[in-house]
Design an enzyme around this catalytic site. Sequence first.
Site, PDB file in Angstrom:
ATOM      1  CG  HIS A 208      -0.225   0.316   2.506  1.00 14.44           C
ATOM      2  ND1 HIS A 208       0.515  -0.615   3.153  1.00 14.44           N
ATOM      3  CD2 HIS A 208      -0.140   1.450   3.239  1.00 14.44           C
ATOM      4  CE1 HIS A 208       1.029  -0.079   4.240  1.00 14.44           C
ATOM      5  NE2 HIS A 208       0.654   1.168   4.329  1.00 14.44           N
TER       6      HIS A 208
HETATM    7  N1  UDP Z   1      -3.302  -5.023   9.123  1.00 15.60           N
HETATM    8  C1  UDP Z   1      -4.521  -5.649   9.369  1.00 15.60           C
HETATM    9  N2  UDP Z   1      -5.244  -6.057   8.288  1.00 15.60           N
HETATM   10  C2  UDP Z   1      -4.829  -5.908   7.011  1.00 15.60           C
HETATM   11  C3  UDP Z   1      -3.578  -5.297   6.776  1.00 15.60           C
HETATM   12  C4  UDP Z   1      -2.841  -4.846   7.870  1.00 15.60           C
HETATM   13  O1  UDP Z   1      -4.938  -5.815  10.511  1.00 15.60           O
HETATM   14  O2  UDP Z   1      -5.545  -6.314   6.088  1.00 15.60           O
HETATM   15  C5  UDP Z   1      -2.528  -4.546  10.280  1.00 15.60           C
HETATM   16  C6  UDP Z   1      -1.146  -5.110  10.369  1.00 15.60           C
HETATM   17  O3  UDP Z   1      -1.172  -6.355  11.005  1.00 15.60           O
HETATM   18  C7  UDP Z   1      -0.422  -4.051  11.166  1.00 15.60           C
HETATM   19  C8  UDP Z   1      -1.079  -2.783  10.700  1.00 15.60           C
HETATM   20  O4  UDP Z   1      -2.325  -3.164  10.137  1.00 15.60           O
HETATM   21  O5  UDP Z   1      -0.650  -4.199  12.540  1.00 15.60           O
HETATM   22  C9  UDP Z   1      -0.195  -2.157   9.683  1.00 15.60           C
HETATM   23  O6  UDP Z   1      -0.851  -1.185   9.061  1.00 15.60           O
HETATM   24  P1  UDP Z   1      -0.429  -0.658   7.612  1.00 15.60           P
HETATM   25  O7  UDP Z   1       0.326  -1.707   6.908  1.00 15.60           O
HETATM   26  O8  UDP Z   1      -1.675  -0.137   7.027  1.00 15.60           O
HETATM   27  O9  UDP Z   1       0.463   0.603   7.964  1.00 15.60           O
HETATM   28  P2  UDP Z   1       2.001   0.824   8.245  1.00 15.60           P
HETATM   29  O10 UDP Z   1       2.427  -0.119   9.324  1.00 15.60           O
HETATM   30  O11 UDP Z   1       2.728   0.630   6.972  1.00 15.60           O
HETATM   31  O12 UDP Z   1       2.063   2.246   8.704  1.00 15.60           O
END
Ligand code: UDP
Length: 358
Positions: A208
């Site tokens: 994403h």
């Molecule tokens: N996550 C979730 N469901 C999904 C995708 C991600 O629960 O379908 C959780 C993942 O386990 C983690 C968090 O969302 O705890 C990460 O969020 P994301 O990847 O959107 O953001 P980033 O960490 O890159 O800021």
Amino acid sequence: MKKIVTIVGARPQFIKAAMVSRTLKAKGFDEVIVHTGQHFDKNMSEVFFEEMEIPYPDYNLEIQGLSHGAMTGRMMESIEDVLLKEKPDMVLVFGDTNSTLAGALTATKLNIPLAHVEAGLRSFNNQMPEEINRILTDRISSVLFCPTNVAVANLKKEGFDNFDCQIVKNGDVMQDAALFYAAKSDDRSTILKKLDLEEKPFVLATVHRQENTDNPERIRAIFDSLNEIHRDKAVVMPLHPRTRQIIKNLGIEPAFHVIDPVGYFDMLQLLKNCQLVFTDSGGLQKEAFFFAKHCVTLREETEWTELVEGGFNRLAGSDGNRILEAYRTMSAKQSDFSVNLYGDGEASKVIADFLATL
Ligand code: UDP
């Protein structure tokens, strides 16, 4: 009783806030939760409040779907109204989204002390909107809660020792959440059965990050590589709504299991049972480690450098050959995941204890 306004808005922030809110409540803080509305789909927002039993937001600002500037500006305007009304002793923000920066700027301009959870992280890539959000939020925070030694070192290198702020290494609140909710997810998730993966080896993938989704060449290369890997081992991808829209516009048709974003319990089951993780997410790189899984990061750099140095994570960017090579190498690799990089599941407690002393 100290009053704290906590500002959240995006999926990773709900997960980070869950354990902190639980701990603040136990410690007797009066917490007011503001949801900016940045993520609003049920499976990107509400499901986390439900499953993780996060208190429902006291305010939902419903600011969504705008450009970075418009979103941040409108958030500031609405957050200001809330802060003027609530008059908190402190504002708490998490991570690196536009909601983080909007909360930070607004609190600071009203002279309300600001605490930043997940401070000190750097990718050293200013093209990432998240990097700008982190640097600016850190610079105006009164208390910087750092998850890792690298985060503390980054702040020191930038001269934070000389600023009027306090740096606290508290560990990683996502580790607290993973430990706390892992057992609950065993009974509450049926995702493996639903996808017919109970007895089947699979790899877990998410994409994403703007640098990938907004570059057609990169996003195509990533999906082509995952199609190739799927011929060898099932690939499961809970897909961010933005990425889904983009691949639809580009006519990319994945050959593997693309599913809607999943809740936290389903995600924990996927993490526990997969063989390898491919991701450009920040949080998921660490969660792979928490569940003793190797990770291939679909970026050129990471904020979680200790994972790469420890051999748990391999940076593969969006290059097809590098992704396939990383798949082969990391699939065959054996590592000792018992090293303690992110604390012992007490990161939220350190935050509550520290805030209580102020
Ligand atoms: N996550 C979730 N469901 C999904 C995708 C991600 O629960 O379908 C959780 C993942 O386990 C983690 C968090 O969302 O705890 C990460 O969020 P994301 O990847 O959107 O953001 P980033 O960490 O890159 O800021």
